[in-house]
Design a protein around this motif. Structure first.
Motif, mmCIF file in Angstrom:
data_model
loop_
_atom_site.group_PDB
_atom_site.id
_atom_site.type_symbol
_atom_site.label_atom_id
_atom_site.label_comp_id
_atom_site.label_asym_id
_atom_site.label_seq_id
_atom_site.Cartn_x
_atom_site.Cartn_y
_atom_site.Cartn_z
ATOM 1 N N LEU A 82 0.835 -1.198 0.000
ATOM 2 C CA LEU A 82 0.000 0.000 0.000
ATOM 3 C C LEU A 82 0.867 1.245 0.000
ATOM 4 O O LEU A 82 1.760 1.390 0.846
ATOM 5 N N HIS A 83 0.636 2.149 -0.936
ATOM 6 C CA HIS A 83 1.353 3.422 -0.942
ATOM 7 C C HIS A 83 0.815 4.328 0.161
ATOM 8 O O HIS A 83 -0.361 4.254 0.533
ATOM 9 N N ALA A 84 1.675 5.203 0.661
ATOM 10 C CA ALA A 84 1.295 6.050 1.794
ATOM 11 C C ALA A 84 0.178 7.022 1.451
ATOM 12 O O ALA A 84 -0.555 7.466 2.341
ATOM 13 N N ASP A 85 0.010 7.368 0.181
ATOM 14 C CA ASP A 85 -1.035 8.313 -0.208
ATOM 15 C C ASP A 85 -2.270 7.613 -0.777
ATOM 16 O O ASP A 85 -3.077 8.224 -1.470
ATOM 17 N N THR A 86 -2.414 6.331 -0.463
ATOM 18 C CA THR A 86 -3.535 5.538 -0.965
ATOM 19 C C THR A 86 -4.351 4.999 0.206
ATOM 20 O O THR A 86 -3.791 4.580 1.215
ATOM 21 N N ARG A 87 -5.676 5.026 0.066
ATOM 22 C CA ARG A 87 -6.567 4.557 1.128
ATOM 23 C C ARG A 87 -7.398 3.379 0.620
ATOM 24 O O ARG A 87 -7.956 3.418 -0.475
ATOM 25 N N LEU A 88 -7.472 2.358 1.447
ATOM 26 C CA LEU A 88 -8.232 1.162 1.097
ATOM 27 C C LEU A 88 -9.727 1.391 1.282
ATOM 28 O O LEU A 88 -10.139 2.149 2.160
ATOM 29 N N PRO A 89 -10.557 0.704 0.499
ATOM 30 C CA PRO A 89 -12.012 0.790 0.702
ATOM 31 C C PRO A 89 -12.437 -0.065 1.886
ATOM 32 O O PRO A 89 -11.686 -0.932 2.356
ATOM 33 N N GLN A 90 -13.629 0.162 2.367
ATOM 34 C CA GLN A 90 -14.177 -0.676 3.431
ATOM 35 C C GLN A 90 -14.260 -2.128 2.956
ATOM 36 O O GLN A 90 -14.641 -2.409 1.821
ATOM 37 N N GLY A 91 -13.871 -3.041 3.823
ATOM 38 C CA GLY A 91 -13.963 -4.453 3.478
ATOM 39 C C GLY A 91 -12.879 -4.954 2.550
ATOM 40 O O GLY A 91 -13.012 -6.042 1.964
ATOM 41 N N ALA A 92 -11.781 -4.202 2.420
ATOM 42 C CA ALA A 92 -10.724 -4.579 1.481
ATOM 43 C C ALA A 92 -10.127 -5.949 1.806
ATOM 44 O O ALA A 92 -9.944 -6.793 0.915
ATOM 45 N N LEU A 93 -9.830 -6.183 3.075
ATOM 46 C CA LEU A 93 -9.202 -7.450 3.443
ATOM 47 C C LEU A 93 -10.168 -8.619 3.297
ATOM 48 O O LEU A 93 -9.761 -9.733 2.944
ATOM 49 N N SER A 94 -11.440 -8.368 3.534
ATOM 50 C CA SER A 94 -12.439 -9.419 3.317
ATOM 51 C C SER A 94 -12.533 -9.777 1.842
ATOM 52 O O SER A 94 -12.720 -10.957 1.485
ATOM 53 N N SER A 95 -12.387 -8.787 0.989
ATOM 54 C CA SER A 95 -12.422 -9.043 -0.454
ATOM 55 C C SER A 95 -11.218 -9.866 -0.892
ATOM 56 O O SER A 95 -11.331 -10.749 -1.753
ATOM 57 N N ILE A 96 -10.053 -9.579 -0.311
ATOM 58 C CA ILE A 96 -8.863 -10.369 -0.631
ATOM 59 C C ILE A 96 -9.048 -11.802 -0.148
ATOM 60 O O ILE A 96 -8.694 -12.760 -0.844
#
Length: 224
Positions: A82-96
């Motif tokens: 993950l780049h420092a200027d990037t934000r994950l969406p809700q539920g990102a880890l569940s999607s992975i």
């Protein structure tokens, strides 16, 4: 599925309040591992991150070297870069996790560019479609990969630019990426600083030159 989230840092103090808030939430709610890898920041990035309760390790400067160092220190079965200027969406880890159940070896998210340019939605759409058709992912799309596969390929190639393109090329020899439609949000600060059209044309030219064999070190000088 245990996932290790690896974030390379270099003078990212401005991004850290929002970044650390999301990472701490992920760490608490998903029991995932967070590793920030500092490449020699001269601002208060390390102090801020450690005060926020996040693990920070040191590495030689360079995004590829930093992400490899984070991967070497990680314990998760999956690695998310993950780049420092990037934000994950809700539920990102569940999607992975869901992608892993479906047999994914690696993948990436769709991207949305944050900023006030009317061109950003079009640019993001082009990035997502190009990635879907080519199977090539960029770092801004938050690449995730099985740790065993990442290690088998030797990690990121130690080069100053296009390390994400090169990793994608190697991963494509094993499998196509699992393309998640969820949108991560990445900063449009570079486009805004140097001009949208100028930046787009520069990146197209750099990728074309890399494709035809120009060394990454030469391209990095032009990029900077």
């Amino acid at each position: 599925m245990q996932c290790s989230v690896i974030v390379p840092l270099l003078n990212e103090q401005e991004q850290l309040p929002e970044l650390t808030a999301q990472l701490r939430e992920l760490q608490a709610s998903n029991s995932c591992e967070i590793i920030l890898v500092d490449g020699g920041s001269s601002d208060n990035s390390v102090t801020f991150a450690t005060a926020a309760g996040l693990r920070v390790i040191a590495s030689e400067r360079g995004r590829a070297a930093q992400m490899n160092a984070g991967a070497a220190a990680a314990r998760g079965h999956w690695l998310l870069f993950l780049h420092a200027d990037t934000r994950l969406p809700q539920g990102a880890l569940s999607s992975i996790a869901a992608a892993a159940v479906q047999g994914a070896e690696w993948g990436r998210f769709d991207v949305r560019i944050c900023g006030n340019s009317v061109w950003f939605p079009l640019i993001a759409t082009m990035i997502n479609w190009r990635s879907r058709l080519s199977g090539i992912a960029t770092g801004d799309q938050a690449i995730f990969v099985r740790r065993a596969l990442f290690e088998r390929l030797g990690g990121y190639v130690r080069q100053p630019l296009m390390e994400d393109i090169e990793l994608s090329r190697q991963l494509l020899k094993v499998a196509r990426p699992f393309c998640l439609h969820q949108q991560i949000t990445t900063s449009g600060r570079r486009w805004q600083k140097f001009g949208v059209l100028r930046t787009v044309l520069l990146m197209w030219r750099l990728r074309f030159d890399y494709w035809r064999g120009v060394p990454a070190a030469s391209l990095a000088k032009r990029y900077e």
